[in-house]
Motif scaffolding. Sequence first.
Motif, short mmCIF file in Angstrom:
data_model
loop_
_atom_site.label_atom_id
_atom_site.label_comp_id
_atom_site.label_asym_id
_atom_site.label_seq_id
_atom_site.Cartn_x
_atom_site.Cartn_y
_atom_site.Cartn_z
N PRO A 214 51.96 -77.02 -95.20
CA PRO A 214 52.42 -78.16 -94.39
C PRO A 214 51.55 -78.32 -93.14
O PRO A 214 50.92 -77.36 -92.71
N ALA A 215 51.57 -79.52 -92.56
CA ALA A 215 50.86 -79.73 -91.29
C ALA A 215 51.59 -78.95 -90.20
O ALA A 215 52.74 -78.54 -90.37
N ALA A 216 50.92 -78.76 -89.07
CA ALA A 216 51.49 -77.95 -87.98
C ALA A 216 52.79 -78.57 -87.46
O ALA A 216 53.70 -77.87 -87.03
N PRO B 117 53.39 -91.60 -91.09
CA PRO B 117 52.01 -92.08 -90.88
C PRO B 117 51.64 -93.23 -91.81
O PRO B 117 52.02 -93.23 -92.99
N ASP B 118 50.92 -94.20 -91.27
CA ASP B 118 50.46 -95.35 -92.07
C ASP B 118 49.68 -94.86 -93.28
O ASP B 118 48.90 -93.92 -93.19
N GLY B 119 49.92 -95.50 -94.40
CA GLY B 119 49.18 -95.18 -95.62
C GLY B 119 49.74 -93.98 -96.37
O GLY B 119 49.27 -93.67 -97.46
N SER B 120 50.74 -93.32 -95.80
CA SER B 120 51.27 -92.12 -96.48
C SER B 120 52.36 -92.50 -97.50
O SER B 120 52.94 -93.58 -97.43
N THR B 121 52.61 -91.58 -98.41
CA THR B 121 53.71 -91.77 -99.37
C THR B 121 55.03 -91.89 -98.62
O THR B 121 55.90 -92.69 -98.97
N MET B 122 55.17 -91.11 -97.55
CA MET B 122 56.43 -91.12 -96.79
C MET B 122 56.64 -92.50 -96.14
O MET B 122 57.77 -92.97 -96.03
N GLU C 102 51.72 -80.18 -114.88
CA GLU C 102 52.14 -81.58 -114.97
C GLU C 102 52.63 -82.19 -113.65
O GLU C 102 52.52 -83.39 -113.45
N ILE C 103 53.22 -81.36 -112.80
CA ILE C 103 53.77 -81.88 -111.54
C ILE C 103 53.46 -80.90 -110.41
O ILE C 103 52.97 -79.79 -110.65
N ASN C 104 53.76 -81.32 -109.19
CA ASN C 104 53.64 -80.45 -108.02
C ASN C 104 55.01 -79.92 -107.65
O ASN C 104 56.03 -80.58 -107.91
N PHE C 105 55.02 -78.76 -107.02
CA PHE C 105 56.27 -78.21 -106.50
C PHE C 105 56.12 -77.95 -105.00
O PHE C 105 55.04 -77.61 -104.52
N SER C 106 57.25 -78.05 -104.31
CA SER C 106 57.30 -77.60 -102.91
C SER C 106 57.24 -76.08 -102.91
O SER C 106 57.22 -75.44 -103.96
N GLU C 107 57.27 -75.51 -101.71
CA GLU C 107 57.43 -74.06 -101.60
C GLU C 107 58.83 -73.68 -102.12
O GLU C 107 59.69 -74.54 -102.31
N ASP D 125 50.30 -86.88 -107.85
CA ASP D 125 49.55 -87.92 -107.14
C ASP D 125 49.96 -88.06 -105.68
O ASP D 125 49.43 -88.91 -104.98
N GLN D 126 50.96 -87.30 -105.24
CA GLN D 126 51.46 -87.47 -103.87
C GLN D 126 51.48 -86.15 -103.10
O GLN D 126 52.54 -85.68 -102.65
N PRO D 127 50.29 -85.55 -102.94
CA PRO D 127 50.24 -84.25 -102.24
C PRO D 127 50.74 -84.34 -100.79
O PRO D 127 51.25 -83.35 -100.26
N ASP D 128 50.62 -85.53 -100.15
CA ASP D 128 51.11 -85.65 -98.76
C ASP D 128 52.63 -85.46 -98.70
O ASP D 128 53.15 -84.88 -97.75
N LEU D 129 53.31 -85.93 -99.74
CA LEU D 129 54.78 -85.76 -99.78
C LEU D 129 55.15 -84.28 -99.96
O LEU D 129 56.13 -83.80 -99.40
N VAL D 130 54.32 -83.57 -100.72
CA VAL D 130 54.56 -82.13 -100.93
C VAL D 130 54.41 -81.39 -99.59
O VAL D 130 55.27 -80.58 -99.21
N ARG D 131 53.35 -81.71 -98.85
CA ARG D 131 53.13 -81.05 -97.55
C ARG D 131 54.28 -81.40 -96.58
O ARG D 131 54.75 -80.55 -95.82
N PHE D 132 54.72 -82.64 -96.64
CA PHE D 132 55.82 -83.08 -95.78
C PHE D 132 57.10 -82.30 -96.13
O PHE D 132 57.78 -81.76 -95.25
N ALA D 133 57.42 -82.25 -97.43
CA ALA D 133 58.63 -81.53 -97.87
C ALA D 133 58.55 -80.06 -97.45
O ALA D 133 59.56 -79.48 -97.01
N ASN D 134 57.37 -79.47 -97.54
CA ASN D 134 57.22 -78.07 -97.12
C ASN D 134 57.43 -77.92 -95.61
O ASN D 134 58.00 -76.92 -95.16
N GLY D 135 57.01 -78.92 -94.86
CA GLY D 135 57.26 -78.89 -93.41
C GLY D 135 58.75 -78.92 -93.13
O GLY D 135 59.26 -78.18 -92.27
N VAL D 136 59.47 -79.76 -93.87
CA VAL D 136 60.92 -79.86 -93.67
C VAL D 136 61.59 -78.54 -94.07
O VAL D 136 62.45 -78.01 -93.34
#
Length: 293
Positions: free
Chosen positions: A35-37, A46-51, A138-143, A249-260
């Motif tokens: 996740p981001a800091a 953020p603009d352009g993000s899946t979120m 086939e898919i991505n997982f959160s932590e 296709d949405q790695p930004d959402l994965v990083r976001f979910a991990n941040g949460v």
Amino acid sequence: MKTFTRLLGALCAAAILATGLPAFAAPDATASLRPAASLPRPMAMPDGSTMKKIQDRGRLIVGVSQDKYAIGFLNPLTNELEGFDIEMAKAMAKAIFGNENKLQIVAVSSAERIPLIKAGKVDMVISTFTINAKRKEEINFSEVYYMSGQKILVHKDSAAKSIADLSGQRVCAPAGSTSAKNILTANPSAKLVETVEFTDCLVLFQMRQVEAISTDDVILAGLAKQDPFAKVIGSGFTAEPYGIGMSKDQPDLVRFANGVLTQMKGDGTWKRIYDKWFGAMGAAEPPRGTYID
Ligand code: GLU
């Protein structure tokens, strides 16, 4: 093959002796995107993000189960979905919208989880979803947000003590679950009966059309609560690390979910949710996430 394995073993042993460290660290199948800091504020994705797309849509679409007591179940008294996984879904909605109710729930069976994610029909699946290498193709997982393990439910009068005692007996699990595969791996002589939902297994069990149900400990605890003539036996014979399923296709959402998730694990939210729904199973600490960049 045997010679090769022996050779590899000898090489490893030599490497450990030489360096004091294992030569080949086992790859961690649960490692997820770092996740981001810090997290963006709710309603300021953020603009352009899946979120941001989800924010603009006005609701987060999450696949959950509706038949797992204390995890994802419809409370008949309130007609509300409740449970550990539901609270995870609400926390994700709250992080995006500042409002946990901006959620659209889609009921999913075990076998529907991956196809729904791949078809873009849901943003996330939060449904006792075991992270493993095969699924990660086939898919991505959160932590990891919960560490479960597979056990067995039998009738109170059963003499069985473990999966080894179920040879020739009918053991139920839903199609598309790791549980179904694990039954036959642990005991190839068991007779696997596959259903769509876990409650279908419970119906077969109560009609004595199967002798046992085998799946994750938390799911079995919920089934046992609904059947006074059932008992859970043995210790966990598999590791089932739960993650939130999302699209590749949405790695930004994965990083976001991990941040949460990291925030929830650190600020006591995870513990409060655990104590509320699974506390009867004993105290637990949140599992630590591991990351790749
Ligand atoms: N954790 C297992 C899995 O992901 C069993 C639970 C389920 O199917 O919902 O397959």
